[in-house]
Design an enzyme around this catalytic site. Structure first.
Site, PDB file in Angstrom:
ATOM      1  N   ARG A  35      14.993   5.147   1.846  1.00 27.02           N
ATOM      2  CA  ARG A  35      14.138   4.090   2.398  1.00 27.02           C
ATOM      3  C   ARG A  35      14.861   2.743   2.441  1.00 27.02           C
ATOM      4  NH1 ARG A  35       7.995   5.352   0.119  1.00 27.02           N
ATOM      5  NH2 ARG A  35       7.548   6.997   1.635  1.00 27.02           N
ATOM      6  N   LYS A 196      -1.325  17.988  -1.848  1.00 25.49           N
ATOM      7  CA  LYS A 196      -2.247  17.238  -0.982  1.00 25.49           C
ATOM      8  C   LYS A 196      -2.731  18.125   0.171  1.00 25.49           C
ATOM      9  CE  LYS A 196       0.033  12.871  -2.031  1.00 25.49           C
ATOM     10  NZ  LYS A 196       0.968  11.864  -1.531  1.00 25.49           N
ATOM     11  N   GLY A 346       8.307  12.380   1.423  1.00 25.63           N
ATOM     12  CA  GLY A 346       9.370  12.184   0.434  1.00 25.63           C
ATOM     13  C   GLY A 346       9.955  13.485  -0.089  1.00 25.63           C
ATOM     14  N   GLY A 369       2.363   9.932   3.516  1.00 22.12           N
ATOM     15  CA  GLY A 369       0.956   9.791   3.904  1.00 22.12           C
ATOM     16  C   GLY A 369       0.816   9.093   5.252  1.00 22.12           C
TER      17      GLY A 369
HETATM   18  C1  3PG Z   1       4.365   6.202   0.107  1.00 18.56           C
HETATM   19  O1  3PG Z   1       5.295   6.455  -0.657  1.00 18.56           O
HETATM   20  O2  3PG Z   1       3.724   7.101   0.682  1.00 18.56           O
HETATM   21  C2  3PG Z   1       4.051   4.766   0.417  1.00 18.56           C
HETATM   22  O3  3PG Z   1       5.005   3.910  -0.147  1.00 18.56           O
HETATM   23  C3  3PG Z   1       2.654   4.391  -0.031  1.00 18.56           C
HETATM   24  O4  3PG Z   1       2.532   4.501  -1.420  1.00 18.56           O
HETATM   25  P1  3PG Z   1       1.093   4.744  -2.051  1.00 18.56           P
HETATM   26  O5  3PG Z   1       0.701   6.168  -1.698  1.00 18.56           O
HETATM   27  O6  3PG Z   1       1.252   4.522  -3.541  1.00 18.56           O
HETATM   28  O7  3PG Z   1       0.143   3.745  -1.440  1.00 18.56           O
HETATM   29 MG    MG Z   2       3.509   8.991  -1.367  1.00 17.95          MG
END
Ligand code: 3PG
Ligand code: MG
Length: 391
Positions: A35, A196, A346, A369
Site C-alpha cells: 500500500r 467475511k 489484503g 472491503g
Molecule cells: C482496509 O484495510 O480494508 C482499510 O484500510 C479499512 O480498514 P478498516 O476495515 O479497519 O476500516
Molecule cells: Mg480490511
C-alpha cells in the site's frame, strides 16, 4: 469523471492527502509495503508540483485512543526509504502543533500526521474534528481507495471543508473497477474465498445475473457446502448466510462451483495430521483447511473459458502450510489464462505475493472491503462527497 490532482494548480499549496497506510506490522516494522508503494506516484507528483504535503491515514483499529502499537512511525520510516527522502513526523493529527509544523514546511516537504483513529471523533465523522483536520491545509486529496467505504472524518467529513480532488491511485482503481463493473468481457467469473463470507455471499447474490461462473473456497465454500446439505464437521461457516446460500444453490446452482474434494485437519494449529477426501466423507471433529487437487483441476478447467476473472479471498488457510497450496496453484494457473484477471483483498494479495506472481495479474487492487463494496455498487461516502464537492 471526478477531478484529480492533475486538473488543478498545486504549486505552493498546503495539501492534506488522505492515504491508506493501513499496513500489516511485525516487530515494529512494515511487514508488507504494497500500500505504501501504491501511494508513491501521487506523493511524487505532488512534491514535483511544489506542494507542501501533509499526509494522513488510519492504522488498525485503536478504538479512538492513542496506542503505541499502532503509531505510524514504522510507516514513516518505510515511506522515507521508498521516496528517498526524510519524512517529517508529529505525534498528533490535529491541534496547534500541527498548524505550526505545517507553517514551517517548504515546497516538496512531506509531513506525516499521526494515526487519525487515535481520536474517537475520526470514526464518528465529527464535524468539528473534520474542520480541525482541514485547518492547516488549502486543498484535500483523497488517494485512500481502500477506505472509500468508510464515512469517517478524514475520508468524508474533511472534504466538506476544503476543495477536494482524487489522487492518482484512487483514479487508477476507480477507472479499472468501473470498467469491470460496467462492461466486463464475458464470460465473467468470480472466485471468492477467505472469511467475511456474509459480504461475499451477498455480493454473489447481487451480481449473479452478470456472472457466468462463481468458484468458491474458504469459509464461503464451507457455508455453501453446509447450505447444500453436506456435513462439514468443525469447519467455520457463516450461519447468517445459510439461507441466502441455499437459495442461490437452488436458483443459480449451475453457475456455482463448489469443492468436490477437500483437505481436512483436526485442528488449526501447525504440524497437523491432514488428509484429502471427497466432500461427502468429512468425519466429525475435522475441519476443511483447503480445496483438494481434483477441485483445483475442475476450477481451472472451467475458468479457462472465461474472459474476465475477479478474485477475493484465499481458498484455504494459506497462512499455515501446506494449506496454502490451493491458493497458490490457483494463482499460478490464473495468470496463464487468456483472461483479464483482477485481484483484491489484503490476504489474497499476500498469498499471490508469496507465490511470487503479483505481476502476472492485470490489476491488483489495494482495497479489500472497498474492492467488494465497489463491485457491489454500494454507495461509497468518500467518493460521493468528492462528486458533490465538484458541483
Ligand atoms: C482496509 O484495510 O480494508 C482499510 O484500510 C479499512 O480498514 P478498516 O476495515 O479497519 O476500516
Ligand atoms: Mg480490511
Amino acid at each position: 469523471m471526478k477531478k484529480n490532482v492533475r486538473d488543478i494548480n498545486i504549486e505552493d499549496r498546503r495539501v492534506l492527502a488522505r492515504m491508506d497506510f493501513n499496513v500489516p506490522l511485525q516487530n515494529g516494522r512494515v511487514a508488507d509495503d504494497s500500500r505504501l508503494r501504491a501511494a508513491v506516484p501521487t506523493i511524487r507528483y505532488l512534491r514535483d508540483q511544489g506542494a507542501r504535503l501533509i499526509l494522513c491515514s488510519h492504522l488498525g483499529r485503536p478504538g479512538g485512543k492513542p496506542d503505541e502499537g499502532l503509531t505510524l512511525r514504522p510507516v514513516a520510516n518505510r515511506l522515507g526509504e521508498l521516496l528517498e527522502t526524510d519524512i517529517k513526523q508529529i505525534d498528533d493529527c490535529v491541534g496547534p502543533n500541527v498548524i505550526n509544523t505545517v507553517e514551517s514546511l517548504r515546497p516538496g516537504d512531506v509531513l506525516l500526521l499521526e494515526n487519525t483513529r487515535f481520536h474517537i471523533e475520526e470514526e464518528e465523522n465529527d464535524e468539528s474534528f473534520a474542520a480541525q483536520l482541514a485547518k492547516p491545509a488549502d486543498l484535500f486529496v483523497n488517494d485512500a481507495f481502500a477506505s472509500v467505504h468508510r464515512k469517517h472524518a478524514s475520508t468524508e467529513g474533511v472534504a466538506h471543508h476544503l476543495p477536494a480532488v482524487t489522487g492518482l491511485l484512487m483514479d487508477q482503481e476507480l477507472t479499472t473497477l468501473d470498467e469491470l463493473r460496467q462492461h466486463p468481457q464475458r464470460p465473467f467469473a468470480a472466485i471468492f474465498g477467505g472469511a467475511k463470507a456474509e459480504d461475499k455471499i451477498r455480493l454473489v447474490a447481487r451480481l449473479i445475473e452478470h456472472l457466468d461462473l462463481v468458484a468458491v473456497g474458504g469459509v464461503v465454500a464451507s457455508t455453501f457446502l453446509a447450505a447444500g446439505g453436506f456435513f462439514v464437521g468443525e469447519s467455520e461457516i457463516e450461519e447468517r448466510s445459510l439461507e441466502k446460500a441455499r437459495k442461490l444453490l437452488e436458483q443459480q446452482g449451475e453457475k456455482l462451483l463448489l469443492p468436490k474434494d477437500v483437505i481436512i485437519a483436526k485442528s488449526k494449529s501447525s504440524g497437523l495430521q491432514h488428509k484429502t477426501l471427497a466432500v461427502d466423507k468429512i468425519p466429525p471433529g475435522w475441519c476443511i483447511m483447503d480445496i483438494g487437487p481434483e477441485t483445483l483441476n475442475l476450477y481451472l478447467e472451467r475458468l479457462a473459458d472465461m474472459r474476465t476473472i475477479v478474485w477475493n479471498g484465499p481458498l484455504g488457510c494459506f497462512e499455515i502450510p501446506p494449506f496454502n497450496e490451493g491458493t497458490e496453484v490457483m494463482a499460478i494457473g490464473l495468470v496463464e489464462l487468456n483472461a483479464t484477471t483482477v485481484v483484491g483483498g489484503g490476504e489474497t494479495v499476500a498469498a499471490i505475493k508469496a507465490a511470487g506472481i503479483v505481476e502476472g495479474f492485470d490489476h491488483v487492487s489495494t482495497g479489500g472491503g472497498a474492492f467488494l463494496a465497489y463491485l457491489e455498487n454500494r454507495e461509497l461516502p468518500a467518493i460521493k462527497v468528492l462528486k458533490e464537492s465538484e458541483k
